[in-house]
Structures are given as C-alpha cells and as structure tokens.
Design an enzyme around this catalytic site. Sequence first.
Site, PDB file in Angstrom:
ATOM      1  N   GLY A  56     -13.024 -12.215  23.714  1.00 45.07           N
ATOM      2  CA  GLY A  56     -14.100 -12.570  22.777  1.00 45.07           C
ATOM      3  C   GLY A  56     -15.004 -11.397  22.448  1.00 45.07           C
ATOM      4  CB  SER A  83       1.558   2.428  -6.842  1.00 47.27           C
ATOM      5  OG  SER A  83       0.929   1.738  -5.802  1.00 47.27           O
ATOM      6  CB  THR A 124      -7.092   4.547  -8.939  1.00 46.17           C
ATOM      7  OG1 THR A 124      -6.471   5.340  -7.925  1.00 46.17           O
ATOM      8  CG2 THR A 124      -6.572   3.125  -8.878  1.00 46.17           C
ATOM      9  CD  GLU A 125      -6.469   4.866 -16.157  1.00 49.39           C
ATOM     10  OE1 GLU A 125      -5.868   3.985 -16.845  1.00 49.39           O
ATOM     11  OE2 GLU A 125      -6.636   6.029 -16.539  1.00 49.39           O
ATOM     12  CD  GLN A 173      -5.208 -11.299  21.838  1.00 50.66           C
ATOM     13  OE1 GLN A 173      -5.704 -11.237  20.715  1.00 50.66           O
ATOM     14  NE2 GLN A 173      -5.065 -12.454  22.473  1.00 50.66           N
ATOM     15  CD  GLU A 219      -5.572  10.700  -0.187  1.00 49.15           C
ATOM     16  OE1 GLU A 219      -4.486  11.242  -0.481  1.00 49.15           O
ATOM     17  OE2 GLU A 219      -6.674  11.183  -0.496  1.00 49.15           O
TER      18      GLU A 219
HETATM   19  C1  LIG Z   1     -11.807   1.810  -1.013  1.00 48.03           C
HETATM   20  C2  LIG Z   1     -10.888   2.556  -1.934  1.00 48.03           C
HETATM   21  C3  LIG Z   1     -11.238   3.848  -2.339  1.00 48.03           C
HETATM   22  C4  LIG Z   1     -10.408   4.562  -3.199  1.00 48.03           C
HETATM   23  N1  LIG Z   1     -10.782   5.818  -3.631  1.00 48.03           N
HETATM   24  C5  LIG Z   1     -10.108   6.388  -4.658  1.00 48.03           C
HETATM   25  C6  LIG Z   1     -10.605   7.573  -5.291  1.00 48.03           C
HETATM   26  O1  LIG Z   1     -11.618   8.158  -4.869  1.00 48.03           O
HETATM   27  N2  LIG Z   1      -9.940   8.059  -6.374  1.00 48.03           N
HETATM   28  C7  LIG Z   1      -8.821   7.462  -6.857  1.00 48.03           C
HETATM   29  O2  LIG Z   1      -8.282   7.947  -7.843  1.00 48.03           O
HETATM   30  N3  LIG Z   1      -8.307   6.355  -6.267  1.00 48.03           N
HETATM   31  C8  LIG Z   1      -8.927   5.788  -5.195  1.00 48.03           C
HETATM   32  N4  LIG Z   1      -8.444   4.647  -4.613  1.00 48.03           N
HETATM   33  C9  LIG Z   1      -7.231   4.030  -5.160  1.00 48.03           C
HETATM   34  C10 LIG Z   1      -6.039   3.977  -4.218  1.00 48.03           C
HETATM   35  O3  LIG Z   1      -5.423   5.208  -4.112  1.00 48.03           O
HETATM   36  C11 LIG Z   1      -5.133   2.844  -4.764  1.00 48.03           C
HETATM   37  O4  LIG Z   1      -5.748   1.621  -4.377  1.00 48.03           O
HETATM   38  C12 LIG Z   1      -3.716   2.907  -4.263  1.00 48.03           C
HETATM   39  O5  LIG Z   1      -3.068   4.037  -4.764  1.00 48.03           O
HETATM   40  C13 LIG Z   1      -2.916   1.649  -4.663  1.00 48.03           C
HETATM   41  O6  LIG Z   1      -3.104   1.284  -5.984  1.00 48.03           O
HETATM   42  P1  LIG Z   1      -3.508  -0.246  -6.330  1.00 48.03           P
HETATM   43  O7  LIG Z   1      -4.622  -0.622  -5.445  1.00 48.03           O
HETATM   44  O8  LIG Z   1      -3.735  -0.330  -7.785  1.00 48.03           O
HETATM   45  O9  LIG Z   1      -2.268  -1.110  -5.910  1.00 48.03           O
HETATM   46  P2  LIG Z   1      -0.935  -1.389  -6.773  1.00 48.03           P
HETATM   47  O10 LIG Z   1      -0.343  -0.089  -7.222  1.00 48.03           O
HETATM   48  O11 LIG Z   1      -1.207  -2.411  -7.799  1.00 48.03           O
HETATM   49  O12 LIG Z   1       0.004  -1.987  -5.664  1.00 48.03           O
HETATM   50  C14 LIG Z   1      -0.039  -3.358  -5.252  1.00 48.03           C
HETATM   51  C15 LIG Z   1       1.076  -3.572  -4.237  1.00 48.03           C
HETATM   52  O13 LIG Z   1       2.343  -3.313  -4.861  1.00 48.03           O
HETATM   53  C16 LIG Z   1       3.042  -2.330  -4.126  1.00 48.03           C
HETATM   54  N5  LIG Z   1       3.834  -1.485  -5.013  1.00 48.03           N
HETATM   55  C17 LIG Z   1       3.458  -0.880  -6.167  1.00 48.03           C
HETATM   56  N6  LIG Z   1       4.468  -0.162  -6.663  1.00 48.03           N
HETATM   57  C18 LIG Z   1       5.498  -0.288  -5.806  1.00 48.03           C
HETATM   58  C19 LIG Z   1       6.832   0.232  -5.742  1.00 48.03           C
HETATM   59  N7  LIG Z   1       7.317   1.056  -6.678  1.00 48.03           N
HETATM   60  N8  LIG Z   1       7.631  -0.116  -4.698  1.00 48.03           N
HETATM   61  C20 LIG Z   1       7.160  -0.951  -3.740  1.00 48.03           C
HETATM   62  N9  LIG Z   1       5.921  -1.471  -3.729  1.00 48.03           N
HETATM   63  C21 LIG Z   1       5.095  -1.137  -4.754  1.00 48.03           C
HETATM   64  C22 LIG Z   1       1.972  -1.517  -3.427  1.00 48.03           C
HETATM   65  O14 LIG Z   1       2.474  -0.816  -2.321  1.00 48.03           O
HETATM   66  C23 LIG Z   1       0.968  -2.600  -3.057  1.00 48.03           C
HETATM   67  O15 LIG Z   1       1.389  -3.233  -1.884  1.00 48.03           O
HETATM   68  C24 LIG Z   1      -9.217   3.950  -3.671  1.00 48.03           C
HETATM   69  C25 LIG Z   1      -8.860   2.677  -3.235  1.00 48.03           C
HETATM   70  C26 LIG Z   1      -9.664   1.980  -2.387  1.00 48.03           C
HETATM   71  C27 LIG Z   1      -9.276   0.590  -1.966  1.00 48.03           C
END
Ligand SMILES: Cc1cc2nc3c(=O)[nH]c(=O)nc-3n(C[C@H](O)[C@H](O)[C@H](O)COP(=O)(O)OP(=O)(O)OC[C@H]3O[C@@H](n4cnc5c(N)ncnc54)[C@H](O)[C@@H]3O)c2cc1C
Length: 387
Positions: free
Chosen positions: A344, A131, A125-126, A340, A367
């Site tokens: 409290g 996604s 992820t970047e 719920q 994931e």
């Molecule tokens: C605590 C944490 C630990 C993590 N650990 C790792 C790790 O170890 N290594 C790693 O590589 N990654 C890691 N991740 C990344 C994680 O897999 C991503 O956060 C996830 O894949 C979503 O990417 P994003 O957060 O950039 O959301 P975005 O892709 O920006 O999505 C934002 C919203 O848009 C929606 N969306 C995007 N595209 C579509 C589409 N085509 N159709 C419908 N809806 C869409 C998404 O579902 C979401 O609701 C971690 C994330 C978190 C929060």
Amino acid sequence: MDFALTEEQQMLFDTARAFADKELMPHEDLLEETGELPPELDLEIRKKAMEIGLHACNFPTSMGGAGLDCVSFTLVEKAIGHVSLALAECIRRPNNILEACEGQQIERFRDPILRGEIRECVAMTEPDAGSDLKGMKTSARREGGDWVINGTKHFISNAQISSFVILFAATGEDVTPKGTRKRISCFLVDLDAPGVEVAPGYKHMGQRGYYNNIIRFDDVRVEDWQMVGGEGQGFEVVNTWLGPGRLTVAATCQARAERAFDVALDFAATREQFGQPIGKFQGISFPLADMATELRLGDLLLMNTAWRVDQGLPTMAEDCAMAKVYCSEMLARVVDQSIQTCGGMGVMADLPLERIYRDARVERIWEGTSEIQRHIISRQLLRPLGA
Ligand SMILES: Cc1cc2nc3c(=O)[nH]c(=O)nc-3n(C[C@H](O)[C@H](O)[C@H](O)COP(=O)(O)OP(=O)(O)OC[C@H]3O[C@@H](n4cnc5c(N)ncnc54)[C@H](O)[C@@H]3O)c2cc1C
C-alpha cells in the site's frame, strides 16, 4: 574487455549526481503540488549548473560547451535522470541542431542559448502527424524573399518558457518513383513573432512542471537566413545534429529504474510481516533478483550504445532504438514491481514510486514510440535480406 570508467568519467558522474541530489531533488514535491516550475528556480539552477560546467555540456568546447563525448554525456544524463524531468531540464543541454547554426543564426539564436540566457523548444509533431512526421501539414511558402508559415504543432515541450522554436515545416513536394514526398525544412522562429500563438497544452498524467504546448502559426513571416540547412534538408539536419537523443531517454529511464529499485530494496529489507523482513519471502526476493538483473542489462546496453556512438559506427539509429525501447520498457516493469514490493505504501505519495510510475508512461511514447523503435530495428535486420 574493460568496462571500468576512467577517473574523469567517475568524477563527472559523481559531480552531476551530487548536484542533482542537492540542488534538484529537494524541489520535487513543490513541482508535484503546484504543477509549475518557478522561473526564479529555473534560473537559479541554471546558474549553478553553469558554475560547475554542466550547462551545455553536450556542445563542443569551440562553441562554449564542455565537449563531452557520448559516453561521458550519457553518464551525466544518468546522473541527473533520476529526478523530476522539469528540474533536470533546468540543467540545460540545448538541442544539438543548434550546432548547425550559421551566419546570423549564431549570434541571434545559438549563442544566447549557450550563454544560458534563453531556452529553445523543438516542434515537429502535429495533431495529424505524430509517428508519421512526413505527413506534416505545417507549411512554409515563398513570398518575396521571405517564408510565410501556417499550421499547428502540438505536444511541444516547454514552448511557454522558450524564446524561439526549432520548427519543421513542409516547403514543397517532390514527385519520386514511390509517390509524392514533402520537402521538410527547418527554421528558427521567435515565439513572440507576429502570428505565433503559444497556447496551453493538455493535462498530462505525469511530468509535473514539464509543460506541453500547442503552437499555432498564422501567416508568420520569417527571413531566409532563419532556415537551418538547405531547403528540404530538415530530416538531414535532424539526423546529422540531433544524434542519439533517444539515448537521453534511455539514460533517464535507467536512472529512474535504479531509484525505484533502491526504494523497493530498502523496503524489502526493513518492512516486517509474519515476524520477518518481507525480503525473506521468495515472492518478494525473486522479483528483486529479476529487477537487479534487468538493471544490469539496461546499464550495459545503454553504455555500450554510447560507446558505439563514439566509435562512429553506422548502426547508430538501430543501436539507439534498442537502448530506448529496452530501458523505457524495463523502467515500466521495475517501477511496477517496486510498487508491488512496497504494498500500500507503494502507491502513496510519501514514497517517490507513484510519481515515477506516472512519469514513466510517456517514455515509451515520446522520441518515437516503442513500435517505431521496433520498426527501425527490424527494418535494418530485414532490409539486407530483401524483405
Ligand atoms: C508529453 C509529450 C511531450 C512531447 N514533446 C514533443 C516536443 O517537444 N516536440 C515534438 O515535436 N514532439 C513532442 N512530442 C510528440 C511525440 O514525439 C509523439 O507523441 C510521438 O512521436 C507519437 O506520436 P503520436 O502521439 O501522434 O502517436 P501516433 O503516431 O498517432 O501513434 C499512435 C499509436 O500508433 C502506433 N503507430 C503509429 N504508426 C505505426 C506504425 N507504422 N507501426 C506500428 N505502430 C504504429 C504508435 O506506436 C502508437 O502506439 C511529445 C509528446 C508528449 C506526449
């Protein structure tokens, strides 16, 4: 249809559950209070897990693992999944991508992991590619016989306590009938290599002690042998070796939902208002019935999916997506209703519910988000119809 576990499977579950309750659960409050996983605790749990054969239980016996099939491995995940993730992760189940290691990679990266000496992290992820991983900007360009890596990864779990990263980077572009497509490749990169910076990540609402980091790569030079799979084979490596990682999330969610439910059930049976246990009021008992039904469904789906993976059915991606989306969303419903039920006290840290509630939120995001899981499932439904 026989849903019973074999004697060995039941023993495996009981052993892992007893280990989690005895060795992990007592440290949950410490992690909540400090937000830190003490390194000596990590090591102590890892060593004890090695003694009873849980360390690397997801790896083949030929590589030093326990060689568990997917059903058995899912049972382990369910047995330890009810405790804080940072603690459960001290029982190391290394990333299966490392099964693809060859030549020097085995001695240098895979075997120290399997011996429990070091940890690895995975970076896909970047900031601008979540996604849409194919949009990643981190690049590796050829220079001499080496690769030179530049870019930034974020949300990388536990990088600050890892020795190397399984890194995905673009090594070029192909022109296809559907437009330009990046070639994504996989590298094993030391986190103390010149040009690598592991920076603190963001402040997370839950999952205390489970770190997230930002990793920056500034002209990081890696040798050819550090590439896993061929050039441009990054997603093939993930698809072949990562397997049902999403099932692990589903198993964790199932285990946490069961724990939350048990707290709510006990509370409903013992808390009295209006002269009787609150469980006698339908407003409390009917949601308990609904939760119990959802838990049964989640478990059936989870274990059936694990069984389907073991059968080698070609539907693994959508099967695992269904289990992930259902169990993660079911956890949200169950823990919310459990709070719920407890009124409290439900939101007080004296009960584990408020923590499970906070920890649960990310399960619908990492994931692959719920939306992406539904995309995977629906694509397989519609594609054969030409839509
Ligand atoms: C605590 C944490 C630990 C993590 N650990 C790792 C790790 O170890 N290594 C790693 O590589 N990654 C890691 N991740 C990344 C994680 O897999 C991503 O956060 C996830 O894949 C979503 O990417 P994003 O957060 O950039 O959301 P975005 O892709 O920006 O999505 C934002 C919203 O848009 C929606 N969306 C995007 N595209 C579509 C589409 N085509 N159709 C419908 N809806 C869409 C998404 O579902 C979401 O609701 C971690 C994330 C978190 C929060």
